[in-house]
Every structure is written in structure tokens, then in C-alpha cells.
Design a protein around this motif. Structure first.
Motif, PDB file in Angstrom:
ATOM      1  N   GLU A  67      -1.413 -10.739 -10.699  1.00  0.00           N
ATOM      2  CA  GLU A  67      -0.354  -9.965 -11.382  1.00  0.00           C
ATOM      3  C   GLU A  67       0.791 -10.902 -11.371  1.00  0.00           C
ATOM      4  O   GLU A  67       1.373 -10.893 -12.480  1.00  0.00           O
ATOM      5  CB  GLU A  67      -0.238  -8.874 -10.415  1.00  0.00           C
ATOM      6  N   PHE A  97      -6.022 -10.081   1.040  1.00  0.00           N
ATOM      7  CA  PHE A  97      -6.648  -9.714  -0.443  1.00  0.00           C
ATOM      8  C   PHE A  97      -5.297  -9.251  -1.452  1.00  0.00           C
ATOM      9  O   PHE A  97      -5.797  -8.914  -2.577  1.00  0.00           O
ATOM     10  CB  PHE A  97      -7.622  -8.768  -0.229  1.00  0.00           C
ATOM     11  N   ALA A  98      -4.570  -8.660  -0.928  1.00  0.00           N
ATOM     12  CA  ALA A  98      -3.281  -8.165  -1.791  1.00  0.00           C
ATOM     13  C   ALA A  98      -2.037  -8.953  -1.654  1.00  0.00           C
ATOM     14  O   ALA A  98      -1.755  -9.564  -0.434  1.00  0.00           O
ATOM     15  CB  ALA A  98      -3.239  -6.816  -1.296  1.00  0.00           C
ATOM     16  N   CYS A  99      -1.598  -9.096  -2.708  1.00  0.00           N
ATOM     17  CA  CYS A  99      -0.075  -9.972  -3.043  1.00  0.00           C
ATOM     18  C   CYS A  99       0.945  -9.352  -1.993  1.00  0.00           C
ATOM     19  O   CYS A  99       1.288  -8.007  -2.177  1.00  0.00           O
ATOM     20  CB  CYS A  99       0.165 -10.176  -4.253  1.00  0.00           C
ATOM     21  N   ALA A 100       1.652 -10.003  -1.289  1.00  0.00           N
ATOM     22  CA  ALA A 100       2.720  -9.314  -0.638  1.00  0.00           C
ATOM     23  C   ALA A 100       3.797  -9.141  -1.073  1.00  0.00           C
ATOM     24  O   ALA A 100       4.695  -8.421  -0.785  1.00  0.00           O
ATOM     25  CB  ALA A 100       2.939 -10.441   0.867  1.00  0.00           C
ATOM     26  N   VAL A 101       3.927  -9.594  -2.364  1.00  0.00           N
ATOM     27  CA  VAL A 101       5.146  -9.525  -3.283  1.00  0.00           C
ATOM     28  C   VAL A 101       5.151  -8.223  -3.974  1.00  0.00           C
ATOM     29  O   VAL A 101       5.762  -7.433  -4.126  1.00  0.00           O
ATOM     30  CB  VAL A 101       5.359 -10.603  -4.197  1.00  0.00           C
ATOM     31  N   CYS A 102       3.716  -8.184  -4.713  1.00  0.00           N
ATOM     32  CA  CYS A 102       3.719  -6.943  -5.585  1.00  0.00           C
ATOM     33  C   CYS A 102       2.273  -6.245  -5.504  1.00  0.00           C
ATOM     34  O   CYS A 102       2.094  -5.308  -6.035  1.00  0.00           O
ATOM     35  CB  CYS A 102       3.665  -7.437  -7.185  1.00  0.00           C
ATOM     36  N   PHE A 103       1.639  -6.474  -4.366  1.00  0.00           N
ATOM     37  CA  PHE A 103       0.398  -5.815  -4.217  1.00  0.00           C
ATOM     38  C   PHE A 103      -0.761  -6.194  -5.101  1.00  0.00           C
ATOM     39  O   PHE A 103      -1.956  -5.485  -4.936  1.00  0.00           O
ATOM     40  CB  PHE A 103       0.440  -4.163  -4.078  1.00  0.00           C
ATOM     41  N   GLY A 104      -0.613  -7.012  -5.958  1.00  0.00           N
ATOM     42  CA  GLY A 104      -1.589  -7.380  -6.832  1.00  0.00           C
ATOM     43  C   GLY A 104      -2.915  -8.185  -6.362  1.00  0.00           C
ATOM     44  O   GLY A 104      -2.724  -8.494  -5.081  1.00  0.00           O
ATOM     45  N   PRO A 105      -3.838  -8.158  -6.938  1.00  0.00           N
ATOM     46  CA  PRO A 105      -5.179  -8.840  -6.455  1.00  0.00           C
ATOM     47  C   PRO A 105      -4.942 -10.250  -6.119  1.00  0.00           C
ATOM     48  O   PRO A 105      -4.501 -10.992  -7.330  1.00  0.00           O
ATOM     49  CB  PRO A 105      -6.308  -8.374  -7.218  1.00  0.00           C
ATOM     50  N   ALA A 123     -10.233  -0.844  -8.814  1.00  0.00           N
ATOM     51  CA  ALA A 123      -9.323  -1.539  -8.486  1.00  0.00           C
ATOM     52  C   ALA A 123      -8.887  -2.733  -9.482  1.00  0.00           C
ATOM     53  O   ALA A 123      -7.694  -3.045  -9.747  1.00  0.00           O
ATOM     54  CB  ALA A 123      -9.465  -2.646  -7.252  1.00  0.00           C
ATOM     55  N   PRO A 161      -7.304  -2.064 -14.715  1.00  0.00           N
ATOM     56  CA  PRO A 161      -6.441  -2.632 -15.853  1.00  0.00           C
ATOM     57  C   PRO A 161      -6.939  -4.086 -16.285  1.00  0.00           C
ATOM     58  O   PRO A 161      -6.628  -4.433 -17.624  1.00  0.00           O
ATOM     59  CB  PRO A 161      -5.346  -2.678 -15.094  1.00  0.00           C
ATOM     60  N   TYR A 162      -7.611  -4.933 -15.737  1.00  0.00           N
ATOM     61  CA  TYR A 162      -7.927  -6.074 -16.201  1.00  0.00           C
ATOM     62  C   TYR A 162      -9.160  -6.091 -16.962  1.00  0.00           C
ATOM     63  O   TYR A 162      -9.456  -6.800 -17.831  1.00  0.00           O
ATOM     64  CB  TYR A 162      -8.307  -7.185 -14.935  1.00  0.00           C
ATOM     65  N   ASP A 178      -7.720  -5.258 -20.202  1.00  0.00           N
ATOM     66  CA  ASP A 178      -7.209  -6.727 -20.846  1.00  0.00           C
ATOM     67  C   ASP A 178      -8.017  -7.478 -21.475  1.00  0.00           C
ATOM     68  O   ASP A 178      -8.093  -7.855 -22.671  1.00  0.00           O
ATOM     69  CB  ASP A 178      -6.657  -7.235 -19.614  1.00  0.00           C
TER      70      ASP A 178
END
Lengths: 91, 426
Positions: free
Chosen positions: B25, B36-44, B326, B329-330, B333
Motif C-alpha cells: 500500500e 504481515f501488516a504494515c505498522a504505518v498503514c495496515f497494508g499487506p 483481504a 482491492p488489488y 486493480d
């Protein structure tokens, strides 16, 4: 309204490692605002720049996904359990 | 603390060419670890590579791959696994048949070549063996002792079997009302199998909470804290399809969509093959297939949305019954970027498609395979899928796991006599 909020591992840097914290508010939006007051920086991780829930965050109030309820306006009655969970699991 | 200690001990060869985890993300990069999840935005988070391969000599790499074992480890140089991974105890999945489906093509009116990638031939009869094999290697590297997952059935069996072979304890979680075939397949390997009173999304939520609790300490959840590694296993579907077509990308691929991970990783695999010069850089279109009773991605695609609204699943295609996907959205895309689409079919159409594939090609697919074949037929009928182009349809699991979906039985029951057979009119 006092609620218990379950914090995912990646946000525990904001809660001194605590997995569960207390917060107050009649709606989820108010709970998040109170969380921010107690644990500075945490709201920006859960909400995007427009103030909406980030798309990869799931929030449950008493087992109900707030996306099926009223989103940030979902009521959080006294004693509710709020759970914040990364959405990118499973499959 | 245990995880930090393990992370510091990780050396790059354990993960082969993988160098970091990168947020799909926001691009944030973090060291390889059980996150597994980004600490900034929770993205994968997904695996980022620095492929240490002979530059400008794709033929040498093709030969190296072709000389490898007849399973996914022939692609070890492109996966987050050690170079000697084939020596580790695992199920050695992959290199399943790519079946030229001329009979089905005639029924559907496809003239450009139709193939079924039949992943029912994997050790536990679904594509999940691919992703689990990669997750097991990560679990070893991180020092986990228990393998776990949330599952719609196929994954539970794959984890149970892989854990048995590799020497892990397993404890897997499924919705309590799955098909009997999948429950037996998940239970027989001797690990713990826990039925959760709820939908798959409830199971998934439970596992996400368990992972942050001391009860889950030392557990590797293949599709949660090992998900970045696990997902890479689906790239091997793309690698195999291209290799089996003579190192050529098919024009069109139809992929089932549950969480959407498989479809996104097939796209990633195709892009890697192009970047490495292993295949010609030519356009391809990826189509997603869902069951109408759980079609949040299809609905978003058709509605022109880029956000996937979760749904409550109600379909016989239980392996695809993820209401809150999960990677949804991708998938949107990728379908839009490649000129593909996401479509859905009713349960009746799923059953009809299972029968169609069985009677035309002798392949008995589980409900997810019925979804892809049914969607393929619908896309052709609607003029969305070009019948003049080479098309690959995925069958990701074995029909023996979803027997209840297809009410098939004897054409007749007769006495053992010629008169009785004659009277039956067969």
C-alpha cells in the motif's frame, strides 16, 4: 461510556505494550478520539487523512463488524468490547 | 521477545533471494520477520527480492529450472526459501498437469486454445499445498513449533499434512459446518482441528486475535503472521503455466477469488518472469471468478468501485466464501489494469459447470473449479473473454472434497441379468 479496546500487536508501541486498554465514548469515533488523547499517535494509524477508517483495518464492536453497522458512528454502549484487527489476514 | 531474537539470527540465505518485506500500500520496508501488516498503514506486507541470477542469460535460467525437481522447488531461485529447500521434509507440491481441454473448448466456443491447470493433483488435492510449503520454510526459519491457520477447508488439510511431514504440531481452525470431505481431510493427519461457531470471517478474526495473545505464542499462522511468505507459493502457478506452455504467457487466465491473494500472486509471478526475460513481454488479461452468494469483489468491479464492501457469504462454494477479502482491492486493480474482469455465477451454475468439466475433460473439480469454469462460460457468452485467444482456467481443488454439491448417482440399479439391462433402455 467506558469500553475495553483490544489493540493489535502492531499498535502496541502506542499503548506501552498493553493488549487491552480502556477508553470512553458513546460512538466508535468518540472512542478513537479518547484513545488518541490517552495514547498519542494511535488515531492516525487507524484513520486515514480524511478521518475514515483505513481500508485495511477491521473494527468490531461486540463481535459486529462496524462496516455492517454504522461505521465510525456505531454506538459503543457502556461495557462494550472494541477490537481493532489488521484486515490483511486469511485466504 | 522470542520473535526479536529469532529475527536477529536470520541470515539472507534462509530466505534465498528475499531481502525485505514491503508494504503493497505505502511502500514501507521492514526486515524479513513474522509480520504481515504494515505498522504505518495496515497494508499487506509482501516479499521483496534481489534476484541473484545470471543477467542477460534467460536461457541458462530456463535450463536450470527445467533440470530441477518436478515440483515447486524447481523455482526455488525465485522464492523466499533456502537453495537446498528440496532436502527439507515437506510435501513437494506442484508441477501439476496443464490439461489441453479441447472438448470443453468446443462446448464453450473457445477456438484459441483452452487449458485447465488442474491443481487437484497436489498432495492434499488443492493448490493450498503450494502456499503452505513456503510458509513451512518460514516457520522453520522463525523457530515456530506449531503451525496453524484459519481455513475454509482445503488449507486446514494442507497445513495438517505439511505439519505431520515436517515435524510441527498443528492446530487449525475452520467454520464448524464445512463439507464432510474437507473435515475428514483436515482431521486425519493427527493435529488438532477446531470448529468455530461462525463464518470463515469469524474464524479469521479469531485467529487474528489469537496471534496477539500469549495463547498463540510460538505459533506460525500460515495465512496470518506468515502470510507474506505463504502468498508467494501462488506465484508457482504462474511459473508452471508459462513453462508448460513452452515459456509463454497465456493471453487470458481465469482465477477463483476468495481472499484474492492467489490472483495477485499469479500477476506478480508473471511480472517476475517478464522482468527476468524468461518469457516474452506481451499483454495478458486476468479474470477473477466468484460465486454469486459471496461476490464482494465482483460486485465492486461491476459497480466501478475501488473499495470492496464486505458481505455475509451464502454459497455452496465454501472454499471461496470469504466475505471480507483481504486482497480484494488489488484484484480490482489487476483486473482493470490487464483488461480483465471479475464475474460471478450462481450455485446452480457452479454445479452445472462442475458437471460440464467432468463430462468433457474427465476432471472432477470442487466447487471452486465449478466457479472458474462457470465464470469462463459466462464471460465468453457475454463477449468479455476473447474466445480466439489462449485461455487457462484454474481448477484449484478436487471434487471428492465437495461431493454434497453434486447430487450424482447411478443411471439405473438393475438385477444382474441381460433382460434387466435391456429393459433399462441403456
Amino acid at each position: 461510556m467506558s469500553v475495553t479496546v483490544r489493540i493489535p500487536t502492531i499498535l502496541r508501541t502506542y499503548t506501552s505494550g498493553q493488549a487491552e486498554v480502556q477508553a470512553a465514548g458513546a460512538t466508535l469515533a468518540e472512542v478513537i478520539a479518547d484513545l488518541e488523547a490517552r495514547h498519542s499517535g494511535i488515531a492516525a494509524r487507524v484513520l486515514d487523512d480524511s478521518g475514515r477508517l483505513r481500508r485495511f483495518v477491521n473494527v468490531y464492536v461486540n463481535d459486529d463488524d462496524v462496516r455492517f453497522e454504522q461505521g465510525l458512528e456505531t454506538p459503543t454502549p457502556d461495557g462494550s468490547a472494541v477490537s481493532v484487527i489488521p484486515a490483511v489476514a486469511g485466504g | 521477545m522470542a520473535v526479536q531474537a529469532v529475527e536477529s539470527a536470520i541470515t539472507r540465505p534462509v530466505f534465498g533471494p528475499a531481502v525485505a518485506l514491503s508494504c503493497r500500500e505505502c511502500g514501507e520496508r521492514v526486515p524479513l520477520g513474522p509480520v504481515f501488516a504494515c505498522a504505518v498503514c495496515f497494508g499487506p506486507l509482501e516479499v521483496a527480492y534481489d534476484f541473484d541470477l545470471p543477467a542477460g542469460d534467460p536461457e541458462a535460467l530456463r535450463r536450470r529450472i527445467e533440470a530441477g525437481p518436478p515440483n515447486i522447488w524447481r523455482y526455488a531461485p525465485l522464492l523466499p526459501v533456502p537453495a537446498d529447500v528440496a532436502d527439507s521434509p515437506n510435501l513437494n507440491p506442484g508441477f501439476t498437469k496443464l490439461v489441453r481441454a479441447d472438448n470443453l473448448a468446443r462446448e464453450l466456443g473457445v477456438t484459441g486454445g483452452l487449458y485447465v491447470k488442474d491443481d487437484s493433483g497436489n498432495p492434499t488435492h488443492s493448490f493450498k499445498d503450494r502456499v503452505v510449503a513456503i510458509a513451512v520454510e518460514a516457520a522453520r526459519a522463525f523457530g515456530f513449533t506449531t503451525l496453524s491457520c484459519s481455513s475454509t477447508g482445503n488449507l486446514a488439510g494442507a497445513v495438517g499434512a505439511a505439519a505431520a511431514r515436517a515435524g510441527f504440531r498443528s492446530c487449525v481452525f475452520i467454520p464448524h459446518d464445512l463439507e464432510a470431505g474437507k473435515v475428514v481431510m483436515a482431521a486425519v493427519y493427527g493435529g488438532d482441528l477446531v470448529g468455530i461457531e461462525g463464518t470463515y470471517d469469524d474464524v479469521n478474526r479469531f485467529c487474528s486475535e489469537l496471534i496477539g495473545d500469549p495463547l498463540g505464542e510460538g505459533w506460525g499462522f500460515v495465512n496470518v503472521n506468515l502470510r507474506p511468505y505463504y502468498g508467494e507459493g501462488s506465484k508457482t502457478l504462474a511459473y508452471e503455466i508459462c513453462e508448460q506452455l513452452g515459456w509463454r504467457i497465456p493471453d487470458q487466465i481465469v482465477v477463483p477469488v476468495a481472499s484474492g491473494s492467489q490472483l495477485t500472486k499469479i500477476d506478480k509471478g508473471l511480472k517476475e518472469l517478464i522482468a527476468l526475460g524468461l518469457v516474452e513481454d506481451r499483454p495478458y488479461r486476468i479474470f477473477g471468478a466468484q460465486a454469486a452468494g459471496c461476490s464482494p469483489v465482483s460486485q465492486a468491479f461491476k459497480g466501478g468501485h475501488d473499495v470492496v464492501r464486505p458481505v455475509k457469504p451464502d454459497t455452496i462454494a465454501k472454499s471461496l466464501a470469504i466475505g471480507n477479502p483481504a486482497d480484494g482491492p488489488y484484484v480490482l486493480d489487476i483486473a482493470r489494469r490487464t483488461g480483465g474482469a471479475v464475474e460471478d455465477v450462481t450455485d446452480a451454475e457452479v454445479v452445472d459447470a462442475i458437471r460440464l468439466l467432468a463430462r468433457t475433460e474427465g476432471i472432477f473439480a470442487e466447487t471452486a473449479g465449478g466457479v472458474t469454469v462457470g465464470v469462463t462460460r459466462k464471460l465468453v457468452e457475454h463477449g468479455v473473454l476473447d474466445p480466439s485467444l489462449t485461455t487457462v482456467v484454474l481448477n484449484t481443488g478436487d471434487g471428492l472434497k465437495t461431493l454434497d454439491a453434486v447430487a450424482a448417482g447411478p443411471t439405473a440399479v438393475i438385477r444382474p441379468s441381460l433382460d434387466a439391462f435391456r429393459a433399462a433402455g441403456l
